[in-house]
Motif scaffolding. Structure first.
Motif: not given
Length: 551
Positions: A19, A22-24, A57-58, A60, A118, A312, A453-454
């Motif tokens: 997660c 996904r938010h960098d 989402r995590l 694919h 990742q 998030w 998720g973003r």
């Protein structure tokens, strides 16, 4: 800025790292084991469609496809069916999507595989937390084992299980009850009647099955069987377990079909809730924060909800700074939701057990309500109602009515208090949104869960847009003004369009958090109110003393 440190490489810790990626946000996952622990086939989890959407989402979609969905659920008492739930499209008579039943071994392996792709995440084996220190700028963690050293991070999340070292180092109490229920469980490869239909059988006929047995299908012809045992008693011997297996299969099939026993275990169900989930820059999640499991409640699912909720908020803090209101909202929302679920279980559980004094209570209270009794059990196993439905964060500090004058737009004009004349919606503020088809401004189409998720999502309900290319409606109706308002929000947001949303009329505008919970719904485009709610959703502007460590 230093990466986020995650103590624990179980499903919750791995999901949290994904997660964050996904938010960098970079992360380091400290795994106390030198290699992934061997898991047993009987260890599985049942996830609601909303939580299964997180896996999509995590991973694919690969994680989702490694589990099993069901065609239906049956609840029986003796030989009589009391409840039947058919899954599928509501328009075709179904009751919505099925839960996802997935083996924990497959889940963890899939999460590790996704994490290996990742660049922002790293798993460190042989690193057990030994000491934690925090200051105004971050957290220092000392580990022992093969990778004994000091690690420096911006935040630390303890996902290190029920015996959490992080929780103990923080001095956080973990009160609750032990052995609320006790179960025997087995994973069998066997052909059972009604393939793809899960089953809860109360007071099943035949010897040896006990008062309650559950059968839930998995992929590849595997079934998980659970038997309710007396809360206190001697452990089952292997012969007693085989007797239960054979007696249960005989009751369902008329005789014992060929089967292969893949694994078995006996476990007690504990109910515990940590007093605090945040101490400065250190947070607790998953089994380190809560234990639950009675009536089908899935502790792993709540752990995944913890990860989705926290990621998030940490990403905003990591990239832009965040208010204490935002970071404190993790404990307020998640501890409140888990506590409410545990209280609901405590209230219902005595009525659903048929021995001793509670048998008399159940008969007097539920006389003539056998169907409702069966529905309570069904809800617990399917993640519905008070025993398992996705939480509604109605009392969150992020869901209060926006204060008058909250925030200031980029144009320096003050935001007024949101109007009470809000739009209608089948999802209450703070509730989990439905997974509807959406269209992005570039014309690409997806489902809403795939866009979560973003960033914040702003979804316009605009019937008819699905039949036109996006270039035709980008400059029509509300879109130009709404796009300008979204660009001016105090935090990043994506504008989407949907043909319809349950309970909403045309021109409704939904503001949705990255974890899929609704902030508000409005009718039409009101930029100052949209700004005020977006500011509320991020907990207001970052604190001027963001780096201090609260006590």
């Amino acid at each position: 800025m230093d990466p986020v440190i995650i103590a624990g490489a179980g499903p919750v810790g791995l999901a949290l790292a994904l997660c964050l990626a996904r938010h960098d946000v970079p992360s380091i996952v400290l795994d106390e084991h030198d290699h992934p622990p061997a898991l047993s086939p009987e260890r599985t989890a049942v996830l609601s469609p909303e939580t299964a959407g997180l896996l999509v989402r995590l991973g694919h979609r690969r994680l989702y496809e490694s589990g099993a969905t069901w065609d239906a659920w049956r609840t029986l008492r003796r030989r009589q069916e009391t409840v039947r739930v058919e899954f599928g499209d509501r328009a075709s008579g179904g009751q919505g999507p099925s839960p996802l039943h997935i083996g924990q071994e497959r889940l963890e392996r899939g999460l590790r595989g996704a994490l290996a792709e990742q660049a922002l995440a790293r798993i460190v084996p042989g690193a057990r937390v030994e000491a934690v220190e925090q200051d105004e700028r971050g957290v220092s963690v000392r580990t022992k084992g093969a990778n004994a050293t000091w690690w420096r991070g911006s935040y630390l999340i303890g996902c290190d299980g029920p015996r959490s070292t992080v929780r103990k180092l923080l001095g956080v109490r973990f009160p609750g009850r032990t052995a609320v229920d006790r179960h025997a469980v087995a994973a069998l490869r066997v052909a059972l009647p009604d393939e793809g239909v899960a089953l809860l059988h109360r007071e099943p006929p035949g010897p040896g099955a006990g008062p309650e047995v559950t059968a839930r299908p998995l992929p590849d012809g595997v079934w998980r069987l659970d038997w309710l045992l007396p809360a206190r008693g001697e452990p089952l011997t292997s012969d007693e377990l085989v007797s239960r297996v054979r007696g249960t299969l005989t009751a369902w099939c008329g005789s014992v079909p060929p089967y292969e026993l893949l694994g078995s275990a006996e476990y007690p169900v504990h109910q515990r809730l940590a007093r605090r989930w945040r101490a400065g820059r250190v947070f607790l999640a998953g089994d380190a924060a809560h234990l639950m499991g009675a009536l089908g409640a899935q502790g792993l699912e709540e752990g995944l909800r913890d990860a989705d909720n926290l990621a998030w908020k940490l990403s905003l803090a990591w990239h832009h700074g965040a208010s204490d209101t935002l970071l404190d909202s993790y404990q307020a929302e998640r501890r409140g939701a888990v506590g409410a679920r545990l209280r609901a279980t405590d209230q219902v559980l005595p009525l659903l057990r048929t021995s001793g004094v509670w048998h008399t209570v159940r008969r007097s209270v539920l006389s003539g309500s056998a169907r409702r009794y069966a529905e309570l059990l069904t809800d617990g196993h399917l993640g519905r109602g008070a025993l398992g439905a996705p939480p509604v964060y109605a009392r969150s500090p992020l869901a209060l009515p926006a204060p008058r004058g909250a925030g200031a737009a980029a144009s320096a004009s003050s935001a007024a208090a949101p109007s009470p004349l809000l739009g209608s919606c089948a999802t209450p503020p703070g509730g989990a949104v439905f997974d509807v088809p959406v269209t992005a401004l570039d014309g690409s189409r997806a489902h809403l869960y795939e866009r979560l998720g973003r960033d914040l999502l702003v979804v316009l309900v605009a019937p008819g847009t699905g039949v036109w290319e996006s270039r035709h409606w980008l400059t029509a109706g509300l879109m130009p003004r709404l796009a300008k308002a979204v660009a001016a929000l105090p935090t990043r947001a994506e504008l989407l369009v949907t043909e319809a949303y349950p309970g909403s009329t045309a021109h409704s505008v939904l503001l949705i958090r990255p974890d899929g919970h609704l902030v508000t719904v409005m009718t039409g485009c009101r930029p100052t109110e949209l700004y005020a709610y977006a500011d509320l959703a991020r907990g207001g502007p970052p604190s001027a003393v963001q780096d201090r460590v609260p006590h």
